[in-house]
Design an enzyme around this catalytic site. Structure first.
Site, mmCIF file in Angstrom:
data_model
loop_
_atom_site.group_PDB
_atom_site.id
_atom_site.type_symbol
_atom_site.label_atom_id
_atom_site.label_comp_id
_atom_site.label_asym_id
_atom_site.label_seq_id
_atom_site.Cartn_x
_atom_site.Cartn_y
_atom_site.Cartn_z
ATOM 1 N N LYS A 135 0.843 -1.203 0.000
ATOM 2 C CA LYS A 135 0.000 0.000 0.000
ATOM 3 C C LYS A 135 0.875 1.249 0.000
ATOM 4 O O LYS A 135 2.079 1.168 0.281
ATOM 5 C CB LYS A 135 -0.923 -0.036 1.217
ATOM 6 C CG LYS A 135 -0.192 0.025 2.542
ATOM 7 C CD LYS A 135 -1.134 -0.309 3.690
ATOM 8 C CE LYS A 135 -0.399 -0.219 5.019
ATOM 9 N NZ LYS A 135 -1.200 -0.768 6.117
ATOM 10 N N TYR A 165 17.596 29.334 10.300
ATOM 11 C CA TYR A 165 16.423 30.090 10.742
ATOM 12 C C TYR A 165 16.237 29.995 12.255
ATOM 13 O O TYR A 165 16.404 28.924 12.845
ATOM 14 C CB TYR A 165 15.163 29.542 10.073
ATOM 15 C CG TYR A 165 15.011 29.921 8.623
ATOM 16 C CD1 TYR A 165 14.883 31.259 8.248
ATOM 17 C CD2 TYR A 165 14.990 28.950 7.634
ATOM 18 C CE1 TYR A 165 14.729 31.606 6.917
ATOM 19 C CE2 TYR A 165 14.834 29.292 6.301
ATOM 20 C CZ TYR A 165 14.705 30.623 5.946
ATOM 21 O OH TYR A 165 14.556 30.958 4.632
HETATM 22 C C1 PLP Z 1 -0.533 -1.828 6.666
HETATM 23 C C2 PLP Z 1 -1.167 -3.072 7.100
HETATM 24 C C3 PLP Z 1 -0.397 -4.202 7.373
HETATM 25 C C4 PLP Z 1 1.101 -4.184 7.381
HETATM 26 O O1 PLP Z 1 1.552 -3.646 8.600
HETATM 27 P P1 PLP Z 1 3.100 -3.547 8.923
HETATM 28 O O2 PLP Z 1 3.133 -3.027 10.304
HETATM 29 O O3 PLP Z 1 3.668 -2.581 7.946
HETATM 30 O O4 PLP Z 1 3.658 -4.905 8.756
HETATM 31 C C5 PLP Z 1 -1.055 -5.367 7.691
HETATM 32 N N1 PLP Z 1 -2.396 -5.415 7.719
HETATM 33 C C6 PLP Z 1 -3.168 -4.354 7.476
HETATM 34 C C7 PLP Z 1 -4.650 -4.475 7.541
HETATM 35 C C8 PLP Z 1 -2.582 -3.137 7.158
HETATM 36 O O5 PLP Z 1 -3.357 -2.077 6.911
#
Ligand code: PLP
Length: 362
Positions: free
Chosen positions: A35, A252
């Site tokens: 994702k 800054y």
């Molecule tokens: C993002 C996600 C994962 C992966 O999680 P990690 O901590 O990156 O391993 C697994 N299951 C769901 C439903 C997620 O949204």
């Protein structure tokens, strides 16, 4: 010449980290979670390193389409399911498996015309309280899905809120097992932290952050502990140097004052590149592979590093903001994230579009 900043995606490191997931769950199938454009690495580049996975899990239908365009014919799972009824047409056409987490999604499926029944992952809310059916509603949802001609196999999925922390997962596992004990179907429970820390495997595991060389439970454990390799390097160069006397300030807000004579390198990297502005003086960075620290405030296009102990460094010196530096040096993204008060996930997802990103074969 473009600004010297660039991001590298280490394709063999992705493959190595996937192998680590496999070694931890030899009998399970592994979803590579890609994702958010593969946690900022780019789906196309990540695909090169992760095509040994059993499937790809993501949220965005456009990203699912990109995977099919790349030639992936295996499983793809939409972790949030569909967002509106017509998304189901794309699921049918591209053979996407999808989570079902609410009654509306079941209504949409019931009204969907398809030749090809869908594989669905029925999501239980075991305590995270974001998505999914409560333990009492789960059975009814399962029965509704089971009665639909649009549905093929039903698998069961849930997500942990505390796999990386002290509360742990036992209460959620207990809730899941009680609610699902006589329901058939494959189980999919683990994220990276549940796999690494608790050894939860089931039929499928969902490996996300571990694939990308960040430890979900940093600073308790770092990537060395889990035998993971960094998959992203953000690097740039020094474009100017300054010599300071005691009392001189940098950047800054004059937030840093030199306690004595110092040499400072100005790095072509700022918050508009995705480097966190919240990184304070003392955030680690590598110059020519040697560890030093940032000083002063991060600005839009520049930040400053301390060169006082690095007399050979100067204009053109390579600066590793995170990832792999020259001579085998490594600066885990987790250390920089911690300095900024965040987690590796956020940094890797936030590298700005103006930074050229390319795959590296080492
Ligand atoms: C993002 C996600 C994962 C992966 O999680 P990690 O901590 O990156 O391993 C697994 N299951 C769901 C439903 C997620 O949204």
């Amino acid at each position: 010449m473009p600004r010297p900043i660039e991001a590298l995606v280490h394709v063999p490191a992705l493959a190595h980290n996937l192998q680590r997931a496999r070694a931890l769950a030899p009998d399970a199938r592994v979803w590579a979670v890609v994702k958010a454009n593969a946690y900022g690495h780019g789906i196309e580049r990540a695909y090169d390193g992760l095509r040994g996975a059993d499937g790809f899990a993501l949220l965005d239908l456009a990203e699912a389409e990109r995977l099919r365009t790349l030639g992936w014919r295996g499983p793809i799972l939409l972790l949030e399911g569909v967002f509106e009824p017509r998304d189901l047409e794309l699921c049918s056409r591209l053979d996407l498996w999808h989570a079902v987490h609410c009654n509306e999604q079941i209504d949409w499926l019931a009204a969907h015309k398809t030749q090809r029944p869908h594989r669905v992952f029925l999501k239980m809310n075991s305590g995270m309280n974001r998505l999914g059916f409560t333990p009492t509603a789960l059975r009814g949802a399962w029965a509704r899905l089971d009665a639909l001609p649009q549905v093929d196999e039903i698998s069961l999925i849930t997500h942990f809120s505390d796999a990386d922390g002290p509360r742990g997962i036992a209460h959620q596992i207990a809730a899941f097992e009680t609610a699902t004990q006589d329901l058939p179907g494959e189980r999919c429970l683990s994220n990276s932290a549940a796999l690494l820390r608790h050894g939860v495997k089931n039929d499928w595991v969902r490996a996300g952050i571990l694939l990308y060389g960040s430890a979900p439970d940093f600073p308790e454990h770092g990537i060395e502990h889990w035998e993971l390799r960094p998959t992203m390097t953000l690097r740039s160069r020094i474009i100017a140097t300054q010599t300071l006397a005691a009392g001189d300030t940098v950047g800054y807000g004059s937030s840093f004052t030199a306690p004595g004579p110092m040499r400072v390198g100005i790095v072509a990297c700022g918050y508009a590149d995705g480097y966190p502005r919240l990184c304070p003086t003392g955030t680690p960075a590598l110059v020519d592979g040697r560890r030093t620290r940032t000083i002063g405030r991060v600005s839009m296009d520049m930040l400053e590093v301390d060169l006082t102990e690095l007399p050979d460094a100067g204009i053109g010196s390579e600066v590793t903001l995170w990832g792999r530096g020259p001579g085998g040096s490594v600066l885990p993204i987790d250390e920089v994230a911690r300095a900024a008060g965040t987690i590796g996930y956020e940094l890797m997802c936030a590298v700005a579009p103006r930074v050229t990103m390319r795959g590296a074969e080492d």
